[in-house]
Design a protein around this motif. Structure first.
Motif, PDB file in Angstrom:
ATOM      1  N   ASP A 120       0.827  -1.210   0.000  1.00  0.00           N
ATOM      2  CA  ASP A 120       0.000   0.000   0.000  1.00  0.00           C
ATOM      3  C   ASP A 120       0.862   1.261   0.000  1.00  0.00           C
ATOM      4  O   ASP A 120       0.652   2.183   0.789  1.00  0.00           O
ATOM      5  CB  ASP A 120      -0.912   0.016   1.233  1.00  0.00           C
ATOM      6  N   VAL A 121       1.859   1.302  -0.860  1.00  0.00           N
ATOM      7  CA  VAL A 121       2.721   2.473  -0.990  1.00  0.00           C
ATOM      8  C   VAL A 121       2.504   3.103  -2.357  1.00  0.00           C
ATOM      9  O   VAL A 121       2.147   2.424  -3.316  1.00  0.00           O
ATOM     10  CB  VAL A 121       4.215   2.110  -0.803  1.00  0.00           C
ATOM     11  N   VAL A 122       2.711   4.409  -2.431  1.00  0.00           N
ATOM     12  CA  VAL A 122       2.562   5.131  -3.689  1.00  0.00           C
ATOM     13  C   VAL A 122       3.867   5.012  -4.467  1.00  0.00           C
ATOM     14  O   VAL A 122       4.921   5.456  -4.007  1.00  0.00           O
ATOM     15  CB  VAL A 122       2.221   6.610  -3.436  1.00  0.00           C
ATOM     16  N   LEU A 123       3.809   4.414  -5.630  1.00  0.00           N
ATOM     17  CA  LEU A 123       4.977   4.265  -6.488  1.00  0.00           C
ATOM     18  C   LEU A 123       5.122   5.480  -7.396  1.00  0.00           C
ATOM     19  O   LEU A 123       4.175   6.248  -7.605  1.00  0.00           O
ATOM     20  CB  LEU A 123       4.845   2.999  -7.335  1.00  0.00           C
ATOM     21  N   PHE A 124       6.311   5.658  -7.961  1.00  0.00           N
ATOM     22  CA  PHE A 124       6.505   6.716  -8.938  1.00  0.00           C
ATOM     23  C   PHE A 124       5.531   6.483 -10.093  1.00  0.00           C
ATOM     24  O   PHE A 124       5.357   5.361 -10.569  1.00  0.00           O
ATOM     25  CB  PHE A 124       7.940   6.713  -9.475  1.00  0.00           C
ATOM     26  N   GLY A 125       4.884   7.558 -10.521  1.00  0.00           N
ATOM     27  CA  GLY A 125       3.913   7.451 -11.595  1.00  0.00           C
ATOM     28  C   GLY A 125       2.513   7.147 -11.104  1.00  0.00           C
ATOM     29  O   GLY A 125       1.595   7.001 -11.915  1.00  0.00           O
ATOM     30  N   GLN A 126       2.337   7.056  -9.805  1.00  0.00           N
ATOM     31  CA  GLN A 126       1.033   6.757  -9.217  1.00  0.00           C
ATOM     32  C   GLN A 126       0.524   7.986  -8.468  1.00  0.00           C
ATOM     33  O   GLN A 126       1.281   8.650  -7.764  1.00  0.00           O
ATOM     34  CB  GLN A 126       1.160   5.568  -8.259  1.00  0.00           C
TER      35      GLN A 126
END
Length: 251
Positions: free
Chosen positions: A160-166
């Motif tokens: 549940d982490v925000v990735l690059f591009g998200q």
């Protein structure tokens, strides 16, 4: 510490703190962009942390899961800076933490979960990218699967982490903006302030009349907007800042 800063802190009623990787380095968790940061030492590792690559490249997903299986955050304990921010709540000060970190150390330090907004998500839960299934990450890692699939539908599992591009969660970001705009003191602690839109909370807070205090080892793009910039050790200076606020709050 600057006497003018202490005077501002003692008059504060609402404190918001934007925290980045630098607040957790004293707990043994490496930062990302510092001299010994994750991206500094292995620039290519960032590729596994883009959503597009994660979803399309099984090798990148395996690298991602290897990284988090051995992540220092599983063994880390809150340090004096985390505890000092949590202590403000115990002293009756209206405090909210807006964190870019995914390690959960603010909550482990004793700050109520509802008073911590995890802008970039959390590593402690995992969800399916296809169905609503959500699991504790420790359970997923315990399977030993290098590229785990959803036990319900077989879809790709992702922390549940925000990735690059998200995109950031719109509701969480909106709540963070409201908190920043309502704060009397806005502390930016241990963040390079290079990642948007989280960093722009500094401008929002300052533009709404808050005293902006940046505590970071290295210069940031927002230093010129700050009322005070402190290069001091985070684990030493944050307890001092919080103590000045708490003294006023306890009157």
């Amino acid at each position: 510490m600057d006497g003018k800063l202490i005077d501002r802190l003692r008059g504060a009623r609402r404190i918001a703190a934007l925290t980045g990787a630098g607040i957790s380095t004293a707990s043994g968790i490496p930062d990302y962009r510092g001299p010994e940061g994750v991206w500094t030492r292995t620039p290519g590792a960032a590729n596994a942390f883009t959503r597009k690559t994660f979803m399309t490249d099984p090798a990148a997903r395996r690298e991602f899961w290897r990284t988090y299986a051995g992540h220092a955050a599983w063994r880390a304990e809150p340090n004096a800076a985390h505890r000092a921010l949590a202590g403000l709540d115990g002293a009756g000060v209206a405090v909210r933490v807006l964190t870019q970190n995914v390690d959960g150390l603010h909550q482990r330090a004793g700050l109520a979960a509802r008073k911590v907004l995890e802008l970039h998500g959390t590593m402690h839960t995992t969800r399916c990218t296809r169905c609503p299934e959500r699991l504790p990450t420790t359970e997923v890692l315990a399977t030993g699967d290098p590229d785990p699939a959803c036990p319900r539908c077989g879809g790709i599992l992702k922390l549940d982490v925000v990735l690059f591009g998200q995109m950031l969660d719109g509701e969480v970001l909106g709540h963070a903006r409201n908190i920043a705009a309502a704060s009397g003191i806005f502390l930016a602690i241990g963040s390079s302030l290079q990642v948007e839109p989280a960093a722009s909370l500094c401008t929002l807070a300052a533009g709404s009349g808050a005293t902006l205090v940046i505590v970071n080892r290295d210069p940031t793009p927002y230093d010129d907007d700050a009322d005070f910039v402190l290069r001091d050790d985070i684990e030493a200076v944050v307890p001092e800042l919080c103590a000045a606020v708490a003294q006023a709050g306890s009157r």
